[in-house]
Write an enzyme that holds these catalytic residues in place. Structure first.
Site, PDB file in Angstrom:
ATOM      1  NE  ARG A  78      -3.771   0.145   0.428  1.00  0.00           N
ATOM      2  CZ  ARG A  78      -4.521  -0.264  -0.608  1.00  0.00           C
ATOM      3  NH1 ARG A  78      -4.485   0.394  -1.759  1.00  0.00           N
ATOM      4  NH2 ARG A  78      -5.293  -1.330  -0.507  1.00  0.00           N
ATOM      5  CD  GLN A 102      -9.101  -3.629  -7.215  1.00  0.00           C
ATOM      6  OE1 GLN A 102     -10.176  -3.887  -7.736  1.00  0.00           O
ATOM      7  NE2 GLN A 102      -8.915  -2.545  -6.498  1.00  0.00           N
ATOM      8  CG  HIS A 189      -1.786   2.061  -8.049  1.00  0.00           C
ATOM      9  ND1 HIS A 189      -1.903   3.068  -7.143  1.00  0.00           N
ATOM     10  CD2 HIS A 189      -2.995   1.447  -8.111  1.00  0.00           C
ATOM     11  CE1 HIS A 189      -3.133   3.060  -6.652  1.00  0.00           C
ATOM     12  NE2 HIS A 189      -3.820   2.083  -7.226  1.00  0.00           N
ATOM     13  CG  ASP A 233     -11.283   5.146  -8.514  1.00  0.00           C
ATOM     14  OD1 ASP A 233     -10.391   5.193  -9.376  1.00  0.00           O
ATOM     15  OD2 ASP A 233     -11.670   4.085  -7.978  1.00  0.00           O
ATOM     16  CD  GLU A 294      -3.696   4.900  -9.778  1.00  0.00           C
ATOM     17  OE1 GLU A 294      -4.074   3.887 -10.390  1.00  0.00           O
ATOM     18  OE2 GLU A 294      -4.280   5.315  -8.762  1.00  0.00           O
TER      19      GLU A 294
HETATM   20  O1  LIG Z   1      -6.787  -1.370  -3.052  1.00  0.00           O
HETATM   21  P1  LIG Z   1      -6.072  -1.568  -4.375  1.00  0.00           P
HETATM   22  O2  LIG Z   1      -6.386  -2.893  -5.005  1.00  0.00           O
HETATM   23  O3  LIG Z   1      -4.611  -1.316  -4.274  1.00  0.00           O
HETATM   24  O4  LIG Z   1      -6.659  -0.483  -5.367  1.00  0.00           O
HETATM   25  C1  LIG Z   1      -6.612   0.856  -5.039  1.00  0.00           C
HETATM   26  C2  LIG Z   1      -7.276   1.713  -6.114  1.00  0.00           C
HETATM   27  O5  LIG Z   1      -6.491   1.657  -7.280  1.00  0.00           O
HETATM   28  C3  LIG Z   1      -6.896   2.589  -8.281  1.00  0.00           C
HETATM   29  O6  LIG Z   1      -6.026   2.500  -9.348  1.00  0.00           O
HETATM   30  C4  LIG Z   1      -8.287   2.241  -8.731  1.00  0.00           C
HETATM   31  O7  LIG Z   1      -8.747   3.189  -9.699  1.00  0.00           O
HETATM   32  C5  LIG Z   1      -9.233   2.241  -7.524  1.00  0.00           C
HETATM   33  O8  LIG Z   1     -10.537   1.861  -7.946  1.00  0.00           O
HETATM   34  C6  LIG Z   1      -8.705   1.300  -6.459  1.00  0.00           C
HETATM   35  O9  LIG Z   1      -9.537   1.391  -5.306  1.00  0.00           O
END
Ligand SMILES: O=P(O)(O)OC[C@H]1O[C@@H](O)[C@H](O)[C@@H](O)[C@@H]1O
Length: 319
Positions: A78, A102, A189, A233, A294
């Site tokens: 994170r 995801q 990201h 977002d 991003e």
């Molecule tokens: O919690 P994650 O999987 O790292 O994602 C964080 C965010 O990442 C962003 O790139 C997305 O647009 C969001 O929708 C998402 O919530």
């Protein structure tokens, strides 16, 4: 010049030449750190090839990393710069990637450090730079087992992280090494560190079409600059692929982000409620010190046939 990874790396300086960057491994081999002779540094975790720190010569951190980020390989990091591949978010309607977690598996796989490159002819400290290369393939031992199970394609990824005195670039080359074609998306990201999100302005996305993932009905293009005052977002698709996005704070330019072969820019801030709901997001009001810009290729799919390659990169320059 590319050197194989012999640990630890030490500075080699030739009389008459400017000293080169140092590259060192952590004791447990979990991360690699490069430092320019002038003091700028970058640190990359092999888990996800996640950039977790980028500091200027004064030691000021440029990226946001959660205090509760898992750096032990148990989860995606994170903060820093997690790498999104081969799917952005989830894609329930996309046959090839619909069962993937995801943001895919690049950020949850252990990458291999391939080596460093430096410019040998750098007589001047101001032009010093260092590039770190990382690799992940379908045959790699460190590949997230979910990937092998749910994404049966032969691929090779080379990820390069380049540090200069005033910039950080990340670039990914995806190659299809197998007979079966595959579709993929790529995104960097990046969690930029800011002092106070209320003072931040984002320029360069004016009149740009976007998809608003928070309020899909309210996706009307806006004027410059964009301020963040609530959960945000959005997936922007600028008409000009090379147009820069500039992040300013209290009226002073701070970061300038440019893209190479990446059509989209996601702007994300979880704000109060989403941050509260993420166990690995600390401190809970840390969303005030971060902004995700991003660059990626995520509004469509890159279709790679056997032998095809896709290459995309971002450069973040300190303004
Ligand atoms: O919690 P994650 O999987 O790292 O994602 C964080 C965010 O990442 C962003 O790139 C997305 O647009 C969001 O929708 C998402 O919530």
């Amino acid at each position: 010049m590319v050197e194989r990874a012999n640990k630890p790396k030490t500075l080699v300086s030739t009389p008459g030449f400017a000293p080169q960057a140092t590259v060192t491994f952590s004791e447990d081999n979990s991360r690699v750190r490069a430092e320019l002779p002038t003091g700028e540094s970058v640190e990359v975790l092999l888990h996800g090839a996640t950039v977790i720190s980028w500091k200027d010569a004064a030691g000021d951190e440029k990226l946001w990393l959660s205090d509760a980020a898992k750096l032990d390989g148990s989860k995606a990091v994170r903060g820093g710069i997690p790498l999104v591949f081969p799917v952005f978010g989830t894609a329930p309607d996309h046959e090839q990637t619909k069962t993937l977690p995801q943001h895919g598996f690049a950020r949850t796989s252990r990458w291999e450090f391939l080596g460093k490159s430096t410019s040998e002819d750098s007589f001047s400290l101001s032009s010093a730079s260092v590039k770190l290369d990382f690799g992940l393939s379908s045959a790699a031992a460190g590949l997230d087992p979910l990937a092998r199970e749910r994404w049966p394609y032969a691929f090779n990824l080379i990820y390069s992280v380049t540090l200069t005195r005033d910039s950080l670039s990340t670039g990914l080359v995806v190659t299809n090494d197998g007979e079966k074609p595959f579709d993929c998306q790529v995104l960097f990201h990046t969690y930029l560190r800011v002092k106070d999100i209320n003072e931040v302005a984002i320029a360069g996305l004016a009149s740009t079409p976007y998809v608003d993932k928070v309020s899909p009905a309210a996706s009307a293009p806006h004027d410059d600059p964009l301020a963040i005052a609530a959960e945000t977002d959005r997936v922007y698709t600028p008409a000009s692929a090379s147009a820069a996005v500039t992040v300013s704070e209290s009226g002073e330019p701070k970061f300038r982000i440019t893209r190479d072969n990446l059509s989209d820019v996601v702007v994300w801030n979880p704000w109060t409620d989403k941050a509260a709901g993420m166990a690995d997001f600390e401190p809970k009001d840390g969303f005030r010190q971060m902004l995700c810009i991003e660059p990626g290729s995520v509004s469509g799919w890159q279709v790679l046939e056997q032998g095809d390659a896709f290459e995309g990169a971002q450069t973040i320059t300190l303004a």
